[in-house]
Design an enzyme around this catalytic site. Structure first.
Site, PDB file in Angstrom:
ATOM      1  N   HIS A  92      -7.636   9.540  -1.848  1.00 49.37           N
ATOM      2  CA  HIS A  92      -7.023   9.462  -0.525  1.00 49.37           C
ATOM      3  C   HIS A  92      -7.867  10.137   0.554  1.00 49.37           C
ATOM      4  O   HIS A  92      -7.952   9.654   1.690  1.00 49.37           O
ATOM      5  CB  HIS A  92      -5.630  10.108  -0.577  1.00 49.37           C
ATOM      6  CG  HIS A  92      -4.676   9.592   0.445  1.00 49.37           C
ATOM      7  ND1 HIS A  92      -3.317   9.533   0.229  1.00 49.37           N
ATOM      8  CD2 HIS A  92      -4.867   9.097   1.673  1.00 49.37           C
ATOM      9  CE1 HIS A  92      -2.725   9.036   1.298  1.00 49.37           C
ATOM     10  NE2 HIS A  92      -3.644   8.768   2.187  1.00 49.37           N
ATOM     11  N   ASP A  98       0.840  -1.188   0.000  1.00 57.37           N
ATOM     12  CA  ASP A  98       0.000   0.000   0.000  1.00 57.37           C
ATOM     13  C   ASP A  98       0.878   1.242   0.000  1.00 57.37           C
ATOM     14  O   ASP A  98       1.624   1.489   0.946  1.00 57.37           O
ATOM     15  CB  ASP A  98      -0.898   0.004   1.244  1.00 57.37           C
ATOM     16  CG  ASP A  98      -1.789   1.226   1.300  1.00 57.37           C
ATOM     17  OD1 ASP A  98      -2.872   1.199   0.708  1.00 57.37           O
ATOM     18  OD2 ASP A  98      -1.379   2.238   1.931  1.00 57.37           O
ATOM     19  N   LYS A 156      -2.754   5.969  -4.340  1.00 55.23           N
ATOM     20  CA  LYS A 156      -3.847   6.901  -4.071  1.00 55.23           C
ATOM     21  C   LYS A 156      -3.519   8.275  -4.649  1.00 55.23           C
ATOM     22  O   LYS A 156      -2.343   8.665  -4.697  1.00 55.23           O
ATOM     23  CB  LYS A 156      -4.070   7.050  -2.556  1.00 55.23           C
ATOM     24  CG  LYS A 156      -4.075   5.750  -1.772  1.00 55.23           C
ATOM     25  CD  LYS A 156      -4.133   6.007  -0.271  1.00 55.23           C
ATOM     26  CE  LYS A 156      -3.879   4.750   0.521  1.00 55.23           C
ATOM     27  NZ  LYS A 156      -2.445   4.379   0.543  1.00 55.23           N
ATOM     28  N   TYR A 184       2.912   9.711  -0.074  1.00 56.06           N
ATOM     29  CA  TYR A 184       3.983   9.077   0.712  1.00 56.06           C
ATOM     30  C   TYR A 184       5.357   9.356   0.121  1.00 56.06           C
ATOM     31  O   TYR A 184       6.377   9.125   0.780  1.00 56.06           O
ATOM     32  CB  TYR A 184       3.780   7.560   0.782  1.00 56.06           C
ATOM     33  CG  TYR A 184       2.495   7.113   1.426  1.00 56.06           C
ATOM     34  CD1 TYR A 184       1.665   7.999   2.100  1.00 56.06           C
ATOM     35  CD2 TYR A 184       2.101   5.783   1.360  1.00 56.06           C
ATOM     36  CE1 TYR A 184       0.482   7.571   2.679  1.00 56.06           C
ATOM     37  CE2 TYR A 184       0.920   5.344   1.937  1.00 56.06           C
ATOM     38  CZ  TYR A 184       0.114   6.242   2.590  1.00 56.06           C
ATOM     39  OH  TYR A 184      -1.060   5.808   3.157  1.00 56.06           O
TER      40      TYR A 184
END
Length: 283
Positions: A107, A44, A74, A49
């Site tokens: 997200h 994931d 996302k 990120y």
């Protein structure tokens, strides 16, 4: 225990995945490689990120076939809208070094809590996700941090219903209304922060119950969620903990203990909420 959940469109998603958030500080993909070596087959990640390149690099270095890995990413909340979502998706594919995703999520439902046109932005973004899905660029589409009023807006204008809703879920913060609404609409709940970081793992109640079942606190927390048919994406820094989180014992928590854990007062919340300003995490 079956290793997969079957989504509403028939796609099988691993019940346990590896959360890559903050796992690649300094541009090092070794933690993701260790997770793959430990047996994880769901990774994931997200544009926010800033580790999609490392995630893609780890997959290629692992030697594991791309089709054997369930890869999630996302679109970040500041990129909501049809055109921005399209660009974000293509950029994610490029950074990951793949031509498709297994799951792509919105997200957050709002760029900011006070955003007025979030309903239109969500519907525009969802239209883009539906196109990716129909073109075969993604095997499943869904959302993250969407509460019932966010989902109702999306469902009212969607051709393809979300297949996953990724939520902060753990003992002390179960968002049962959002989970129930997701289930009622055929949407698979998936827990981010299923261990609640140290806030939950170190709690005396959790430690004592883990001792009762002869498991680690992390294993107890993951079994608690999986027993409710909630998918989990825990994080761990050491491969030993990765393996322990993935290879869970054949544990059944009693109905009395499940009721007790579900009825605990709220604690351990991260402070993240789609409709509220960020607040300090609860102890």
């Amino acid at each position: 225990m079956d290793q997969y959940f079957t989504l509403s469109n028939g796609v099988r998603m691993p019940r346990i995945g590896y959360g890559t958030y903050k796992s690649t500080d300094g541009g090092d993909e070794s933690a993701i490689l260790a997770a793959l070596d430990a047996g994880y087959r769901l990774l994931d990640t997200a544009a926010a990120y800033e580790n999609e390149e490392e995630t893609g690099r780890a997959i290629r270095k692992s030697g594991i076939r791309r089709e054997d890995i369930f890869l999630t990413s996302k679109v970040w909340r500041t990129n909501l809208g049809y055109g921005a979502t399209k660009k974000s998706f293509e950029a994610s594919l490029e950074r990951l070094g793949t031509d498709y995703l297994d799951l792509f999520l919105l997200h957050w439902p709002k760029p900011e809590p006070e955003t007025k046109d979030w309903k239109e932005l969500d519907l525009e973004s969802w239209k883009a996700l539906e196109e990716f899905y129909k073109e075969g660029k993604v095997r499943a589409i869904g959302v993250s941090n969407f509460l019932p009023h966010h989902l109702k807006n999306l469902l009212a204008g969607a051709e393809v219903r979300p297949m996953v809703n990724q939520l902060e879920l753990h003992v002390g913060y179960m968002q049962q209304t959002a989970v129930r609404f997701s289930r009622e609409n055929g949407i698979q709940p998936q827990a981010w922060s299923p261990l609640g970081r140290r806030r939950i793992l170190d709690h005396e109640i959790i430690r004592k119950m883990a001792e009762k079942y002869a498991v680690t606190p992390a294993q107890l927390l993951l079994c608690f969620l999986l027993q409710q048919d909630i998918a989990v994406i825990p994080k761990a820094s050491s491969q030993e903990r990765m393996r322990m989180n993935l290879s869970l014992p054949d544990l059944v928590i009693t109905e009395e203990d499940m009721d007790y854990l579900l009825a605990l007062p709220q604690f351990g919340w991260s402070g993240e909420h789609p409709d509220l300003p960020r607040v300090p995490a609860q102890s």
